[in-house]
Design a protein around this motif. Structure first.
Motif, PDB file in Angstrom:
ATOM      1  N   LYS A   2       5.814  -2.761  20.723  1.00 43.24           N
ATOM      2  CA  LYS A   2       6.047  -2.136  19.424  1.00 43.24           C
ATOM      3  C   LYS A   2       5.979  -3.197  18.341  1.00 43.24           C
ATOM      4  N   LEU A   3       5.543  -2.753  17.141  1.00 37.63           N
ATOM      5  CA  LEU A   3       5.386  -3.678  16.028  1.00 37.63           C
ATOM      6  C   LEU A   3       6.223  -3.220  14.839  1.00 37.63           C
ATOM      7  N   GLY A   4       7.004  -4.158  14.295  1.00 37.91           N
ATOM      8  CA  GLY A   4       7.737  -3.920  13.058  1.00 37.91           C
ATOM      9  C   GLY A   4       7.131  -4.784  11.971  1.00 37.91           C
ATOM     10  N   LEU A   5       7.066  -4.253  10.768  1.00 44.08           N
ATOM     11  CA  LEU A   5       6.482  -4.973   9.645  1.00 44.08           C
ATOM     12  C   LEU A   5       7.539  -5.166   8.567  1.00 44.08           C
ATOM     13  N   ALA A   6       7.731  -6.405   8.108  1.00 51.91           N
ATOM     14  CA  ALA A   6       8.680  -6.720   7.043  1.00 51.91           C
ATOM     15  C   ALA A   6       7.896  -7.100   5.793  1.00 51.91           C
ATOM     16  N   GLY A  28      -6.742  -0.789  14.271  1.00 50.40           N
ATOM     17  CA  GLY A  28      -6.077  -0.056  15.341  1.00 50.40           C
ATOM     18  C   GLY A  28      -4.677  -0.546  15.674  1.00 50.40           C
ATOM     19  N   ILE A  29      -4.051  -1.261  14.749  1.00 53.57           N
ATOM     20  CA  ILE A  29      -2.698  -1.778  14.981  1.00 53.57           C
ATOM     21  C   ILE A  29      -1.698  -0.812  14.361  1.00 53.57           C
ATOM     22  N   LYS A  30      -0.865  -0.218  15.215  1.00 55.44           N
ATOM     23  CA  LYS A  30       0.103   0.792  14.792  1.00 55.44           C
ATOM     24  C   LYS A  30       1.425   0.129  14.411  1.00 55.44           C
ATOM     25  N   ILE A  31       1.945   0.514  13.263  1.00 57.62           N
ATOM     26  CA  ILE A  31       3.254   0.027  12.816  1.00 57.62           C
ATOM     27  C   ILE A  31       4.301   1.021  13.297  1.00 57.62           C
ATOM     28  N   ASP A  32       5.290   0.526  14.054  1.00 60.31           N
ATOM     29  CA  ASP A  32       6.318   1.389  14.617  1.00 60.31           C
ATOM     30  C   ASP A  32       7.604   1.418  13.800  1.00 60.31           C
ATOM     31  N   ALA A  33       7.846   0.368  13.035  1.00 57.79           N
ATOM     32  CA  ALA A  33       9.045   0.279  12.195  1.00 57.79           C
ATOM     33  C   ALA A  33       8.695  -0.565  10.981  1.00 57.79           C
ATOM     34  N   ILE A  34       9.400  -0.322   9.872  1.00 61.00           N
ATOM     35  CA  ILE A  34       9.062  -1.049   8.645  1.00 61.00           C
ATOM     36  C   ILE A  34      10.327  -1.391   7.870  1.00 61.00           C
ATOM     37  N   ALA A  35      10.274  -2.509   7.168  1.00 58.18           N
ATOM     38  CA  ALA A  35      11.381  -2.942   6.317  1.00 58.18           C
ATOM     39  C   ALA A  35      10.781  -3.563   5.066  1.00 58.18           C
ATOM     40  N   GLY A  36      11.546  -3.572   4.004  1.00 58.23           N
ATOM     41  CA  GLY A  36      11.049  -4.195   2.790  1.00 58.23           C
ATOM     42  C   GLY A  36      12.143  -4.379   1.770  1.00 58.23           C
ATOM     43  N   THR A  37      11.962  -5.389   0.933  1.00 58.13           N
ATOM     44  CA  THR A  37      12.891  -5.649  -0.152  1.00 58.13           C
ATOM     45  C   THR A  37      12.130  -5.645  -1.470  1.00 58.13           C
ATOM     46  N   SER A  38      12.763  -5.186  -2.516  1.00 58.97           N
ATOM     47  CA  SER A  38      12.183  -5.121  -3.858  1.00 58.97           C
ATOM     48  C   SER A  38      10.877  -4.324  -3.809  1.00 58.97           C
ATOM     49  N   ILE A  39       9.765  -4.876  -4.259  1.00 58.45           N
ATOM     50  CA  ILE A  39       8.501  -4.141  -4.222  1.00 58.45           C
ATOM     51  C   ILE A  39       8.150  -3.775  -2.783  1.00 58.45           C
ATOM     52  N   GLY A  40       8.557  -4.604  -1.835  1.00 64.62           N
ATOM     53  CA  GLY A  40       8.329  -4.308  -0.417  1.00 64.62           C
ATOM     54  C   GLY A  40       9.059  -3.046   0.019  1.00 64.62           C
ATOM     55  N   SER A  41      10.222  -2.764  -0.581  1.00 63.05           N
ATOM     56  CA  SER A  41      10.958  -1.543  -0.240  1.00 63.05           C
ATOM     57  C   SER A  41      10.239  -0.309  -0.766  1.00 63.05           C
ATOM     58  N   TYR A  47       5.270   4.288   2.881  1.00 62.85           N
ATOM     59  CA  TYR A  47       4.593   4.314   4.181  1.00 62.85           C
ATOM     60  C   TYR A  47       5.420   5.092   5.210  1.00 62.85           C
ATOM     61  N   ALA A  48       6.714   4.814   5.247  1.00 60.29           N
ATOM     62  CA  ALA A  48       7.589   5.487   6.218  1.00 60.29           C
ATOM     63  C   ALA A  48       7.674   6.991   5.947  1.00 60.29           C
ATOM     64  N   MET A  49       7.496   7.387   4.688  1.00 58.71           N
ATOM     65  CA  MET A  49       7.520   8.814   4.349  1.00 58.71           C
ATOM     66  C   MET A  49       6.211   9.500   4.726  1.00 58.71           C
ATOM     67  N   GLY A  50       5.189   8.711   5.099  1.00 58.66           N
ATOM     68  CA  GLY A  50       3.939   9.298   5.560  1.00 58.66           C
ATOM     69  C   GLY A  50       2.789   9.258   4.583  1.00 58.66           C
ATOM     70  N   TYR A  51       2.910   8.458   3.524  1.00 58.37           N
ATOM     71  CA  TYR A  51       1.804   8.338   2.571  1.00 58.37           C
ATOM     72  C   TYR A  51       0.713   7.430   3.144  1.00 58.37           C
ATOM     73  N   SER A  52      -0.544   7.821   2.912  1.00 55.50           N
ATOM     74  CA  SER A  52      -1.683   6.996   3.328  1.00 55.50           C
ATOM     75  C   SER A  52      -1.781   5.799   2.389  1.00 55.50           C
ATOM     76  N   THR A  53      -2.509   4.777   2.816  1.00 50.74           N
ATOM     77  CA  THR A  53      -2.668   3.606   1.958  1.00 50.74           C
ATOM     78  C   THR A  53      -3.419   3.975   0.671  1.00 50.74           C
ATOM     79  N   GLU A  54      -4.369   4.885   0.769  1.00 54.53           N
ATOM     80  CA  GLU A  54      -5.113   5.314  -0.417  1.00 54.53           C
ATOM     81  C   GLU A  54      -4.172   5.991  -1.405  1.00 54.53           C
ATOM     82  N   LYS A  55      -3.306   6.870  -0.915  1.00 51.62           N
ATOM     83  CA  LYS A  55      -2.366   7.587  -1.776  1.00 51.62           C
ATOM     84  C   LYS A  55      -1.320   6.619  -2.337  1.00 51.62           C
ATOM     85  N   MET A  56      -0.876   5.641  -1.517  1.00 49.66           N
ATOM     86  CA  MET A  56       0.096   4.657  -2.008  1.00 49.66           C
ATOM     87  C   MET A  56      -0.483   3.867  -3.175  1.00 49.66           C
ATOM     88  N   LEU A  57      -1.731   3.470  -3.067  1.00 48.49           N
ATOM     89  CA  LEU A  57      -2.380   2.722  -4.143  1.00 48.49           C
ATOM     90  C   LEU A  57      -2.496   3.581  -5.399  1.00 48.49           C
TER      91      LEU A  57
END
Length: 167
Positions: A2-6, A28-41, A47-57
């Motif tokens: 499993k992969l977590g991204l900070a 093809g690398i799946k993110i299983d957990a995510i964390a972030g602070t400030s802009i990272g949050s 991302y955790a809510m299910g937004y695509s990268t295109e929609k996030m941008l």
């Protein structure tokens, strides 16, 4: 495995986090957990809510101009109260919270515990110098908060030190 991204802070440069997530997905690398602070949050929560990268941008471009406008009333209030700018933010963080609340509502999410993907959003209470982590997982310790609106957790993590968030 499993992969977590900070994801770190860094203001507008945080938009690069979206590119990192996109590159991981394209390889093809799946993110299983995510964390972030400030802009990272912000990016982590979208991302955790299910937004695509295109929609996030798209969201980032739409809201970033409005969020980064300095509120003269907030700035003047800080200067009047403190007689100094040291330790006080130029932005209230209210616009960030409103933007995230809108994004969460679109996904029928209100609280951090409504998010399925494991997420952690670290914060610091500058009044008492205590660390807190907003998360949707039950963990032991009095510094883990699982009962909070996702938009308020993100606002608390963002570097707007003078803004008070009532949870």
């Amino acid at each position: 495995m499993k992969l977590g991204l900070a994801l770190a802070g860094g203001g507008v440069k945080g938009a690069a986090h979206i590119g990192v997530i996109k590159a991981l997905e394209e390889n093809g690398i799946k993110i299983d957990a995510i964390a972030g602070t400030s802009i990272g949050s912000i990016v982590a929560s979208l991302y955790a809510m299910g937004y695509s990268t295109e929609k996030m941008l798209e969201i980032f471009k739409f809201f970033s101009k409005e969020i980064m406008k300095t509120d003269a009333k907030h700035f003047a209030g800080n200067l009047k109260t403190s007689k100094s700018l040291l330790g006080y933010g130029l932005l209230s963080g209210e616009k960030t919270e409103i933007a995230l609340k809108e994004c969460a509502k679109e996904k029928q999410i209100k609280d951090i515990k409504d998010i399925e993907m494991p997420i952690a959003i670290p914060t610091v209470d500058i009044v008492n110098s205590r660390k807190y982590v907003f998360t949707n997982r039950e963990l032991e310790g009095d510094y883990y908060i699982t009962d909070a609106q996702i938009a308020k957790a993100v606002r608390a993590s963002s570097s707007y030190p003078r803004s008070i968030c009532t949870l």
